[in-house]
Design a protein around this motif. Structure first.
Motif, PDB file in Angstrom:
ATOM      1  N   ILE A  91      -5.059   2.444   8.580  1.00 13.53           N
ATOM      2  CA  ILE A  91      -4.037   1.606   7.961  1.00 13.53           C
ATOM      3  C   ILE A  91      -3.274   0.853   9.048  1.00 13.53           C
ATOM      4  O   ILE A  91      -2.779   1.459   9.996  1.00 13.53           O
ATOM      5  CB  ILE A  91      -3.071   2.445   7.116  1.00 13.53           C
TER       6      ILE A  91
ATOM      7  N   ASP B 235      -6.014   2.736  -2.619  1.00 14.44           N
ATOM      8  CA  ASP B 235      -5.913   4.034  -1.959  1.00 14.44           C
ATOM      9  C   ASP B 235      -7.025   4.967  -2.442  1.00 14.44           C
ATOM     10  O   ASP B 235      -7.742   5.582  -1.640  1.00 14.44           O
ATOM     11  CB  ASP B 235      -4.531   4.634  -2.245  1.00 14.44           C
TER      12      ASP B 235
ATOM     13  N   ARG C 133      -0.151  -1.829   9.478  1.00 16.40           N
ATOM     14  CA  ARG C 133       0.994  -2.445   8.800  1.00 16.40           C
ATOM     15  C   ARG C 133       1.600  -3.533   9.691  1.00 16.40           C
ATOM     16  O   ARG C 133       1.972  -3.268  10.829  1.00 16.40           O
ATOM     17  CB  ARG C 133       2.029  -1.386   8.434  1.00 16.40           C
TER      18      ARG C 133
ATOM     19  N   TYR D 296       0.867  -1.183   0.000  1.00 13.73           N
ATOM     20  CA  TYR D 296       0.000   0.000   0.000  1.00 13.73           C
ATOM     21  C   TYR D 296       0.899   1.227   0.000  1.00 13.73           C
ATOM     22  O   TYR D 296       1.956   1.218   0.635  1.00 13.73           O
ATOM     23  CB  TYR D 296      -0.891  -0.034   1.245  1.00 13.73           C
TER      24      TYR D 296
END
Length: 220
Positions: free
Chosen positions: A56, A22, A58, A10
């Motif tokens: 988001i 996105d 990660r 991403y």
């Protein structure tokens, strides 16, 4: 609607698939939906952040390159993210699982679907479809052919951007794929501001990998 999206890369890492997600995520937020993205951690990027209303997450997956990943890095995503994604699903009410790329995102989506019962939808990006990028993924697709078919078959819907990719998917199945839908990439018309006719030059900008499937030979 609350959506959990899965993608192995991403922005600011990766290529077109991440850019599409996105843009799509930002538009979904504008429409009032909530979206969480589970992707790969890279270098010093934050493990958690909110950008334009998009959550988001990660996860460390062994990602080493900012551009196209190695196959082992894709497997790192498959092994590292299901547990984290499942904890998100169990901690809040979600309506849908969204996998970008049949492999690896779709494989993780299917695992979560089997544990939670939530439906999942998939979007292809090209290289996750057998025959599209054989120089890099031919062996992986041969090895994963049975599970690849199950990931596609069990999805509530599979979307692709063109009849070309749809044809590749049908060829991999050897026939029709009932849950397959063609949805071309969209554009934001407000972002396109052509110059006045007397200021234009006869130039074309094309961006992409130099390979036969991209069709530069026809453009030229």
């Amino acid at each position: 609607m609350r959506i959990l999206a899965l993608i192995h890369e991403y922005p600011p890492i990766g290529g077109g698939a991440g850019m599409v997600l996105d843009a799509l995520s930002k538009e979904l937020v504008k429409l009032g939906h909530e979206i969480d993205i589970v992707t790969a951690l890279y270098q010093d990027l934050p493990e958690h952040e909110t950008l334009d209303g998009v959550q988001i997450h990660r996860v460390p997956c062994g990602r080493k390159r900012q551009i196209a990943p190695f196959v082992r890095e894709l497997w790192g995503y498959v092994h590292a993210t299901p547990g984290y994604a499942l904890s998100l699903l169990q901690s809040d009410d979600y309506d849908l699982i969204y996998g970008t790329c049949i492999l690896p995102g779709g494989l993780v989506a299917r695992k979560l679907h089997r544990k939670t019962g939530l439906p999942y939808v998939l979007t292809t990006s090209g290289s996750d479809v057998p025959g599209h990028n054989p120089k890099k993924f031919a062996f992986a697709h041969r090895l994963m052919a049975p599970i690849w078919r199950r990931v596609v078959t069990e999805a509530a819907a599979v979307t692709c951007q063109s009849e070309y990719l749809a044809g590749r998917i049908r060829a991999a199945f050897g026939g029709p794929v009932p849950n397959l839908h063609i949805i071309p990439n969209g554009i934001d018309p407000e972002s396109i501001k052509p110059r006045p006719m007397d200021e234009r030059e006869k130039r074309i900008l094309a961006v992409g990998r130099i390979e036969e499937a991209k069709g530069y030979q026809y453009l030229i």
